[in-house]
Design a protein around this motif. Structure first.
Motif, PDB file in Angstrom:
ATOM      1  N   THR A  13      45.146  36.995  51.900  1.00  0.00           N
ATOM      2  CA  THR A  13      45.869  36.371  50.792  1.00  0.00           C
ATOM      3  C   THR A  13      44.977  35.418  50.006  1.00  0.00           C
ATOM      4  OG1 THR A  13      47.962  36.516  51.995  1.00  0.00           O
ATOM      5  CG2 THR A  13      47.862  34.930  50.192  1.00  0.00           C
ATOM      6  N   LYS A  14      44.240  34.578  50.702  1.00  0.00           N
ATOM      7  CA  LYS A  14      43.407  33.580  50.029  1.00  0.00           C
ATOM      8  C   LYS A  14      42.190  34.211  49.354  1.00  0.00           C
ATOM      9  CE  LYS A  14      46.150  30.295  51.228  1.00  0.00           C
ATOM     10  NZ  LYS A  14      47.086  29.723  50.228  1.00  0.00           N
ATOM     11  N   ALA A  15      41.584  35.210  50.008  1.00  0.00           N
ATOM     12  CA  ALA A  15      40.438  35.892  49.395  1.00  0.00           C
ATOM     13  C   ALA A  15      40.875  36.628  48.134  1.00  0.00           C
ATOM     14  CB  ALA A  15      39.804  36.857  50.389  1.00  0.00           C
ATOM     15  N   TYR A  16      42.069  37.222  48.177  1.00  0.00           N
ATOM     16  CA  TYR A  16      42.608  37.916  47.000  1.00  0.00           C
ATOM     17  C   TYR A  16      42.851  36.917  45.863  1.00  0.00           C
ATOM     18  CZ  TYR A  16      45.684  40.785  44.100  1.00  0.00           C
ATOM     19  OH  TYR A  16      46.241  41.464  43.054  1.00  0.00           O
ATOM     20  N   HIS A  17      43.404  35.757  46.198  1.00  0.00           N
ATOM     21  CA  HIS A  17      43.620  34.720  45.179  1.00  0.00           C
ATOM     22  C   HIS A  17      42.291  34.310  44.545  1.00  0.00           C
ATOM     23  CE1 HIS A  17      44.684  30.831  43.376  1.00  0.00           C
ATOM     24  NE2 HIS A  17      43.594  30.393  43.975  1.00  0.00           N
ATOM     25  N   HIS A  18      41.287  34.103  45.393  1.00  0.00           N
ATOM     26  CA  HIS A  18      39.971  33.693  44.894  1.00  0.00           C
ATOM     27  C   HIS A  18      39.421  34.725  43.914  1.00  0.00           C
ATOM     28  CE1 HIS A  18      36.024  31.697  45.135  1.00  0.00           C
ATOM     29  NE2 HIS A  18      35.506  32.913  45.170  1.00  0.00           N
ATOM     30  N   HIS A  19      39.473  35.992  44.322  1.00  0.00           N
ATOM     31  CA  HIS A  19      38.948  37.056  43.459  1.00  0.00           C
ATOM     32  C   HIS A  19      39.748  37.177  42.163  1.00  0.00           C
ATOM     33  CE1 HIS A  19      37.562  40.874  41.933  1.00  0.00           C
ATOM     34  NE2 HIS A  19      38.809  41.308  41.955  1.00  0.00           N
ATOM     35  N   GLU A  20      41.065  37.156  42.260  1.00  0.00           N
ATOM     36  CA  GLU A  20      41.901  37.309  41.065  1.00  0.00           C
ATOM     37  C   GLU A  20      41.692  36.149  40.094  1.00  0.00           C
ATOM     38  OE1 GLU A  20      44.298  39.875  40.060  1.00  0.00           O
ATOM     39  OE2 GLU A  20      42.761  40.762  41.340  1.00  0.00           O
ATOM     40  N   THR A  21      41.501  34.960  40.615  1.00  0.00           N
ATOM     41  CA  THR A  21      41.232  33.803  39.759  1.00  0.00           C
ATOM     42  C   THR A  21      39.907  33.983  39.023  1.00  0.00           C
ATOM     43  OG1 THR A  21      42.471  32.354  41.247  1.00  0.00           O
ATOM     44  CG2 THR A  21      40.950  31.303  39.703  1.00  0.00           C
ATOM     45  N   LEU A  22      38.887  34.425  39.750  1.00  0.00           N
ATOM     46  CA  LEU A  22      37.584  34.656  39.119  1.00  0.00           C
ATOM     47  C   LEU A  22      37.659  35.780  38.095  1.00  0.00           C
ATOM     48  CD1 LEU A  22      35.193  34.295  42.191  1.00  0.00           C
ATOM     49  CD2 LEU A  22      35.603  32.641  40.366  1.00  0.00           C
ATOM     50  N   ALA A  23      38.411  36.834  38.406  1.00  0.00           N
ATOM     51  CA  ALA A  23      38.557  37.944  37.463  1.00  0.00           C
ATOM     52  C   ALA A  23      39.237  37.475  36.177  1.00  0.00           C
ATOM     53  CB  ALA A  23      39.363  39.070  38.109  1.00  0.00           C
ATOM     54  N   THR A  24      40.234  36.595  36.305  1.00  0.00           N
ATOM     55  CA  THR A  24      40.920  36.046  35.132  1.00  0.00           C
ATOM     56  C   THR A  24      39.966  35.201  34.297  1.00  0.00           C
ATOM     57  OG1 THR A  24      43.046  36.020  36.283  1.00  0.00           O
ATOM     58  CG2 THR A  24      42.821  34.566  34.385  1.00  0.00           C
ATOM     59  N   LEU A  25      39.180  34.368  34.944  1.00  0.00           N
ATOM     60  CA  LEU A  25      38.209  33.537  34.226  1.00  0.00           C
ATOM     61  C   LEU A  25      37.150  34.393  33.538  1.00  0.00           C
ATOM     62  CD1 LEU A  25      37.697  30.755  36.929  1.00  0.00           C
ATOM     63  CD2 LEU A  25      38.865  30.481  34.735  1.00  0.00           C
ATOM     64  N   HIS A  26      36.733  35.451  34.234  1.00  0.00           N
ATOM     65  CA  HIS A  26      35.676  36.319  33.702  1.00  0.00           C
ATOM     66  C   HIS A  26      36.113  37.053  32.438  1.00  0.00           C
ATOM     67  CE1 HIS A  26      33.257  40.169  33.772  1.00  0.00           C
ATOM     68  NE2 HIS A  26      32.322  39.256  33.728  1.00  0.00           N
ATOM     69  N   GLU A  27      37.415  37.293  32.303  1.00  0.00           N
ATOM     70  CA  GLU A  27      37.921  37.965  31.109  1.00  0.00           C
ATOM     71  C   GLU A  27      37.717  37.128  29.848  1.00  0.00           C
ATOM     72  OE1 GLU A  27      41.983  38.924  31.737  1.00  0.00           O
ATOM     73  OE2 GLU A  27      41.588  40.470  33.241  1.00  0.00           O
ATOM     74  N   SER A  28      37.709  35.809  30.010  1.00  0.00           N
ATOM     75  CA  SER A  28      37.678  34.925  28.839  1.00  0.00           C
ATOM     76  C   SER A  28      36.386  34.127  28.679  1.00  0.00           C
ATOM     77  CB  SER A  28      38.843  33.931  28.917  1.00  0.00           C
ATOM     78  OG  SER A  28      40.081  34.610  28.985  1.00  0.00           O
ATOM     79  N   TYR A  29      35.628  33.970  29.755  1.00  0.00           N
ATOM     80  CA  TYR A  29      34.461  33.094  29.711  1.00  0.00           C
ATOM     81  C   TYR A  29      33.246  33.732  30.397  1.00  0.00           C
ATOM     82  CZ  TYR A  29      38.412  29.839  29.178  1.00  0.00           C
ATOM     83  OH  TYR A  29      39.572  29.237  28.784  1.00  0.00           O
TER      84      TYR A  29
ATOM     85  N   GLY B  27      34.682  48.751  39.273  1.00  0.00           N
ATOM     86  CA  GLY B  27      34.403  47.707  38.301  1.00  0.00           C
ATOM     87  C   GLY B  27      35.474  47.739  37.226  1.00  0.00           C
ATOM     88  N   PRO B  28      35.405  46.852  36.262  1.00  0.00           N
ATOM     89  CA  PRO B  28      34.404  45.774  36.162  1.00  0.00           C
ATOM     90  C   PRO B  28      34.748  44.597  37.074  1.00  0.00           C
ATOM     91  CG  PRO B  28      35.924  45.638  34.323  1.00  0.00           C
ATOM     92  CD  PRO B  28      36.322  46.863  35.106  1.00  0.00           C
ATOM     93  N   TRP B  29      33.682  43.952  37.581  1.00  0.00           N
ATOM     94  CA  TRP B  29      33.829  42.780  38.426  1.00  0.00           C
ATOM     95  C   TRP B  29      33.173  41.568  37.760  1.00  0.00           C
ATOM     96  CZ3 TRP B  29      37.089  44.256  41.937  1.00  0.00           C
ATOM     97  CH2 TRP B  29      36.998  45.514  42.540  1.00  0.00           C
ATOM     98  N   PRO B  30      33.583  40.359  38.144  1.00  0.00           N
ATOM     99  CA  PRO B  30      32.756  39.196  37.805  1.00  0.00           C
ATOM    100  C   PRO B  30      31.354  39.410  38.384  1.00  0.00           C
ATOM    101  CG  PRO B  30      34.890  38.501  38.663  1.00  0.00           C
ATOM    102  CD  PRO B  30      34.804  39.995  38.893  1.00  0.00           C
ATOM    103  N   CYS B  31      30.372  38.713  37.851  1.00  0.00           N
ATOM    104  CA  CYS B  31      28.985  38.987  38.232  1.00  0.00           C
ATOM    105  C   CYS B  31      28.624  38.312  39.556  1.00  0.00           C
ATOM    106  CB  CYS B  31      28.043  38.548  37.115  1.00  0.00           C
ATOM    107  SG  CYS B  31      28.400  39.372  35.550  1.00  0.00           S
ATOM    108  N   TYR B  32      29.230  38.786  40.631  1.00  0.00           N
ATOM    109  CA  TYR B  32      29.020  38.193  41.951  1.00  0.00           C
ATOM    110  C   TYR B  32      27.543  38.256  42.371  1.00  0.00           C
ATOM    111  CZ  TYR B  32      34.114  38.391  42.614  1.00  0.00           C
ATOM    112  OH  TYR B  32      35.463  38.235  42.490  1.00  0.00           O
ATOM    113  N   TYR B  33      26.940  39.418  42.234  1.00  0.00           N
ATOM    114  CA  TYR B  33      25.583  39.622  42.744  1.00  0.00           C
ATOM    115  C   TYR B  33      24.554  38.946  41.838  1.00  0.00           C
ATOM    116  CZ  TYR B  33      21.354  41.907  44.447  1.00  0.00           C
ATOM    117  OH  TYR B  33      20.094  42.137  44.956  1.00  0.00           O
ATOM    118  N   PHE B  34      24.663  39.184  40.539  1.00  0.00           N
ATOM    119  CA  PHE B  34      23.614  38.714  39.616  1.00  0.00           C
ATOM    120  C   PHE B  34      23.733  37.223  39.278  1.00  0.00           C
ATOM    121  CE2 PHE B  34      24.007  43.281  38.924  1.00  0.00           C
ATOM    122  CZ  PHE B  34      22.681  43.679  39.116  1.00  0.00           C
ATOM    123  N   ALA B  35      24.842  36.613  39.671  1.00  0.00           N
ATOM    124  CA  ALA B  35      25.021  35.172  39.420  1.00  0.00           C
ATOM    125  C   ALA B  35      24.822  34.355  40.680  1.00  0.00           C
ATOM    126  CB  ALA B  35      26.414  34.911  38.846  1.00  0.00           C
TER     127      ALA B  35
END
Length: 271
Positions: free
Chosen positions: A75-91, A261-269
């Protein structure tokens, strides 16, 4: 009356350029503890996206214990990923690893100040880009069959062995099996190298990660390739079309390609 703890920790989701949030304010997002909302703190040109946590509930010892609870972890890992995915869409986002927690905002500020130049360089590299992953699985028996049916060297060796005495055949067949195994390994590597090279024409950066075991994938096929690709967002469709073309060209060859994909840039960041 039981005292209520006021001590807090600080959960860090990721970092975004401060100027981007000035142009587009951050929407309200619930924090990982379901109690506090996410907020930001500006540190120079960097904006830290974070939320407060109860120090007792999210202490190091408490987290270690919670990690054994698979439902909590999922549950918490999913929240973390979904939050990052939401941020990545806009920033432009530098995502942080799951459960990056600081004891104080001052410790966080010091860390960011020490790495600010590297972080701002990452912002420039990652702007308008996204991450894709390609995993290639191989059916060794199918690839071996293809090699045995079409390799002149293998066919010639089989004919030579057939003319030998039964005693000699036994040892020469073992050598032949080793040769076929070597050619199978080489064929897999070469095919994956070619696929990776062709995809490289459509991305800004790429890398090869460690293959996962069958225990991790839950598959009977071995993972033979685990590639990650940094794609400009405007080239997404072009990249997907190339992936589809390569996937179709390897149908019935023993290679199974799976891309996500698409994913936030986990590896390259990665900081």
């Amino acid at each position: 009356m039981e005292a209520i703890s006021t001590e807090q920790l600080f959960y860090l989701y990721g970092l975004i350029p401060a100027k981007e949030v000035e142009e587009r304010p951050l929407d309200a997002i619930q924090g990982i503890d379901d109690k506090h909302e996410i907020y930001t703190r500006q540190l120079g040109e960097v904006l830290a996206v974070m939320c407060r946590l109860d120090a007792e509930e999210y202490s190091e010892a408490a987290i270690e214990e919670k990690m054994n609870d698979m439902e909590w972890l999922k549950t918490k890992a999913y929240h973390h990923h979904e939050t990052l995915a939401t941020l990545h869409e806009s920033y432009t986002l530098v995502p942080l690893k799951f459960c990056t927690i600081y004891k104080s905002e001052e410790n966080l500020a010091l860390t960011i100040e020490q790495q600010e130049s590297k972080i701002t360089s990452l912002f420039a590299e990652l702007a308008h880009k996204e991450e894709w992953n390609l995993k290639i699985y191989c059916e060794d028996e199918k690839i071996k069959e293809e090699i045995m049916n079409h390799s002149p060297a293998i066919k010639e060796r089989e004919e030579e062995i057939a003319a030998l005495s039964p005693g000699r055949q036994f040892f020469e067949k073992k050598k032949l099996k080793n040769l076929i195994d070597q050619e199978t390994t080489e064929a897999k590597r070469k095919s994956c190298d070619i696929i990776h090279e062709q995809l490289g024409h459509h991305c800004s950066d790429s890398a090869v990660k460690k293959n996962w075991s069958q225990e991790m994938t839950g598959r009977k096929q071995d993972m033979n390739w685990n590639g990650v690709y940094l794609i400009p967002k405007e080239k997404r469709e072009e990249f997907i079309q190339e992936l589809q073309r390569l996937k179709e060209s390897h149908t019935d060859t023993g290679f199974t390609m799976e891309y996500t994909g698409p994913w936030p840039c986990y590896y390259f960041a990665n900081l």
